[in-house]
Design a protein around this motif. Structure first.
Motif, PDB file in Angstrom:
ATOM      1  N   GLU A  16       0.785  -1.074   0.106  1.00 22.65           N
ATOM      2  CA  GLU A  16      -0.117  -0.031   0.082  1.00 22.65           C
ATOM      3  C   GLU A  16       1.063   1.317   0.015  1.00 22.65           C
ATOM      4  OE1 GLU A  16      -3.215  -0.041   2.754  1.00 22.65           O
ATOM      5  OE2 GLU A  16      -3.961  -1.884   2.257  1.00 22.65           O
ATOM      6  N   ARG A  17       2.060   1.315   0.165  1.00 23.57           N
ATOM      7  CA  ARG A  17       3.043   2.587   0.058  1.00 23.57           C
ATOM      8  C   ARG A  17       2.736   3.183  -1.446  1.00 23.57           C
ATOM      9  NH1 ARG A  17       6.040   2.875  -3.835  1.00 23.57           N
ATOM     10  NH2 ARG A  17       6.356   1.075  -4.653  1.00 23.57           N
ATOM     11  N   ARG A  18       2.916   4.284  -1.493  1.00 27.00           N
ATOM     12  CA  ARG A  18       2.623   4.936  -2.628  1.00 27.00           C
ATOM     13  C   ARG A  18       3.790   6.212  -3.060  1.00 27.00           C
ATOM     14  NH1 ARG A  18       0.548   1.074  -3.557  1.00 27.00           N
ATOM     15  NH2 ARG A  18      -1.688   0.449  -3.810  1.00 27.00           N
ATOM     16  N   ASP A  19       4.026   6.398  -4.176  1.00 25.74           N
ATOM     17  CA  ASP A  19       5.065   7.549  -4.557  1.00 25.74           C
ATOM     18  C   ASP A  19       4.188   8.653  -4.613  1.00 25.74           C
ATOM     19  OD1 ASP A  19       6.904   9.034  -5.485  1.00 25.74           O
ATOM     20  OD2 ASP A  19       7.285   7.703  -7.397  1.00 25.74           O
ATOM     21  N   ILE A  20       4.252   9.596  -3.768  1.00 25.95           N
ATOM     22  CA  ILE A  20       3.251  10.597  -3.589  1.00 25.95           C
ATOM     23  C   ILE A  20       3.853  12.026  -3.814  1.00 25.95           C
ATOM     24  CG2 ILE A  20       1.883  12.098  -1.961  1.00 25.95           C
ATOM     25  CD1 ILE A  20       0.750   9.234  -2.457  1.00 25.95           C
ATOM     26  N   GLY A 150       7.710  10.838  -1.801  1.00 26.93           N
ATOM     27  CA  GLY A 150       7.775  10.949  -3.104  1.00 26.93           C
ATOM     28  C   GLY A 150       9.196  10.783  -3.535  1.00 26.93           C
ATOM     29  N   TRP A 151       9.539  10.017  -4.528  1.00 29.24           N
ATOM     30  CA  TRP A 151      10.984   9.861  -4.878  1.00 29.24           C
ATOM     31  C   TRP A 151      10.888  10.648  -6.098  1.00 29.24           C
ATOM     32  CZ3 TRP A 151      13.938   4.233  -5.450  1.00 29.24           C
ATOM     33  CH2 TRP A 151      15.356   4.711  -6.003  1.00 29.24           C
ATOM     34  N   VAL A 152      11.786  11.573  -6.268  1.00 30.26           N
ATOM     35  CA  VAL A 152      12.037  12.453  -7.537  1.00 30.26           C
ATOM     36  C   VAL A 152      13.264  12.082  -8.061  1.00 30.26           C
ATOM     37  CG1 VAL A 152      12.180  14.876  -8.297  1.00 30.26           C
ATOM     38  CG2 VAL A 152      10.821  14.472  -6.273  1.00 30.26           C
ATOM     39  N   LYS A 187      -3.980   3.069  -6.059  1.00 28.37           N
ATOM     40  CA  LYS A 187      -2.901   2.480  -6.741  1.00 28.37           C
ATOM     41  C   LYS A 187      -1.727   3.213  -7.090  1.00 28.37           C
ATOM     42  CE  LYS A 187      -6.181  -0.423  -9.478  1.00 28.37           C
ATOM     43  NZ  LYS A 187      -7.056  -0.650 -10.730  1.00 28.37           N
ATOM     44  N   PRO A 188      -0.668   2.906  -7.607  1.00 30.65           N
ATOM     45  CA  PRO A 188       0.268   3.736  -8.014  1.00 30.65           C
ATOM     46  C   PRO A 188      -0.085   4.569  -9.115  1.00 30.65           C
ATOM     47  CG  PRO A 188       1.010   1.486  -7.906  1.00 30.65           C
ATOM     48  CD  PRO A 188      -0.337   1.300  -7.716  1.00 30.65           C
ATOM     49  N   ILE A 189       0.298   5.865  -8.984  1.00 36.45           N
ATOM     50  CA  ILE A 189      -0.443   7.068  -9.638  1.00 36.45           C
ATOM     51  C   ILE A 189      -0.134   6.628 -11.294  1.00 36.45           C
ATOM     52  CG2 ILE A 189       0.002   9.687 -10.495  1.00 36.45           C
ATOM     53  CD1 ILE A 189       0.815  10.032  -7.472  1.00 36.45           C
ATOM     54  N   TRP A 195      -0.459   4.817 -17.693  1.00 31.06           N
ATOM     55  CA  TRP A 195       0.655   5.194 -18.185  1.00 31.06           C
ATOM     56  C   TRP A 195       1.357   3.842 -18.529  1.00 31.06           C
ATOM     57  CZ3 TRP A 195       2.775   9.560 -20.268  1.00 31.06           C
ATOM     58  CH2 TRP A 195       4.023   9.470 -20.672  1.00 31.06           C
ATOM     59  N   GLU A 196       1.039   2.873 -17.455  1.00 30.16           N
ATOM     60  CA  GLU A 196       1.882   1.667 -17.519  1.00 30.16           C
ATOM     61  C   GLU A 196       0.905   0.608 -16.606  1.00 30.16           C
ATOM     62  OE1 GLU A 196       3.672  -0.576 -18.759  1.00 30.16           O
ATOM     63  OE2 GLU A 196       5.499   0.783 -19.621  1.00 30.16           O
ATOM     64  N   LYS A 197       0.615  -0.631 -16.882  1.00 28.08           N
ATOM     65  CA  LYS A 197       0.162  -1.728 -16.131  1.00 28.08           C
ATOM     66  C   LYS A 197       0.975  -2.361 -15.368  1.00 28.08           C
ATOM     67  CE  LYS A 197      -3.811  -1.733 -19.481  1.00 28.08           C
ATOM     68  NZ  LYS A 197      -4.435  -2.561 -20.383  1.00 28.08           N
ATOM     69  N   ARG A 198       0.536  -2.854 -14.154  1.00 26.67           N
ATOM     70  CA  ARG A 198       1.715  -3.972 -13.465  1.00 26.67           C
ATOM     71  C   ARG A 198       1.683  -5.232 -14.185  1.00 26.67           C
ATOM     72  NH1 ARG A 198       3.178  -3.580  -8.504  1.00 26.67           N
ATOM     73  NH2 ARG A 198       1.906  -2.197  -7.878  1.00 26.67           N
ATOM     74  N   ARG A 199       2.646  -5.712 -14.316  1.00 24.42           N
ATOM     75  CA  ARG A 199       3.081  -6.933 -15.230  1.00 24.42           C
ATOM     76  C   ARG A 199       2.605  -8.108 -14.376  1.00 24.42           C
ATOM     77  NH1 ARG A 199       6.422  -5.201 -19.496  1.00 24.42           N
ATOM     78  NH2 ARG A 199       7.047  -3.182 -19.067  1.00 24.42           N
TER      79      ARG A 199
END
Length: 211
Positions: A16-20, A150-152, A187-189, A195-199
């Motif tokens: 559940e962690r997200r890139d915010i 958020g990881w920049v 979900k991830p942004i 933009w992309e789907k989880r493989r």
């Protein structure tokens, strides 16, 4: 060993962690910030080299300069896309440095431990991989503390070195922004905006050899 609720907590943080990128400006307590830094410092590192340093940035002036460097790089990278894809790329919020109360530059010192670090002699990039473990620890600790991270990664290293007075041999691996947010996606942004789907994991698992 973990009991059932502790084990569930670990997996909850992983999933559940997200890139915010959006923060509301509420300050972070010193205790929570120290817990996040301590979690990073207790990450595994090859040869126990601990190649990381942490530059904690709360100056609005410094954050403005970093945000400008990131925006400049985002504009430069937009040339790789055309038409609708370019418009979508530029519409994405890819950094929240100005809004976040704290941004941390995590660096890698390739000289730490000397010239003969166990494990790094064979695979030199294990120093950067160790810093990646540090970043992941900080992400999970941030989630545990109720703080968004958020990881920049959109910047030129030369710009960040100049802004933060980082020595030439030190590698600025990541800018991470920390703060509270009013919007925590399920979900991830980039997955949310298609933009992309989880493989599919099953397609990524090989047995004994690469089939």
């Amino acid at each position: 060993m973990l009991n059932d609720s502790e084990r569930e907590g670990v997996f909850k943080a992983i999933f559940e962690r997200r890139d915010i990128r959006s923060f509301n400006g509420k300050p972070i307590s010193k205790d929570k910030l120290n817990n996040i830094l301590m979690a990073g410092h207790h990450a595994p590192s090859v040869g126990f080299m601990q190649p990381w340093d942490f530059i904690v940035i709360d100056s609005q002036g410094v954050k403005e300069r970093l945000a400008h460097a990131c925006h400049k790089e985002i504009q430069a990278l937009s040339i790789h896309y055309e038409d609708e894809k370019k418009t979508r790329f530029l519409s994405l919020k890819l950094e929240g440095i100005r809004e976040a109360p704290i941004t941390i530059c995590i660096t890698c010192d390739p000289t730490r431990g000397g010239g003969h670090v166990v494990g790094r002699n064979s695979i030199p990039e294990t120093d950067i991989l160790s810093v990646a473990c540090c970043i992941q620890n900080m992400w999970l600790a941030s989630y545990a503390e109720g703080i968004a991270m958020g990881w920049v990664s959109f910047y030129k290293k030369t710009d960040v070195r100049e802004i933060l007075n980082i020595p030439p041999h030190i590698d600025p691996i990541a800018l991470i922004s920390l703060g509270y947010t009013d919007f925590y996606p399920t979900k991830p942004i980039l997955e949310q905006v298609n933009w992309e789907k989880r493989r599919n994991l099953n397609n990524l698992i090989h047995h004994n050899v690469w089939e």
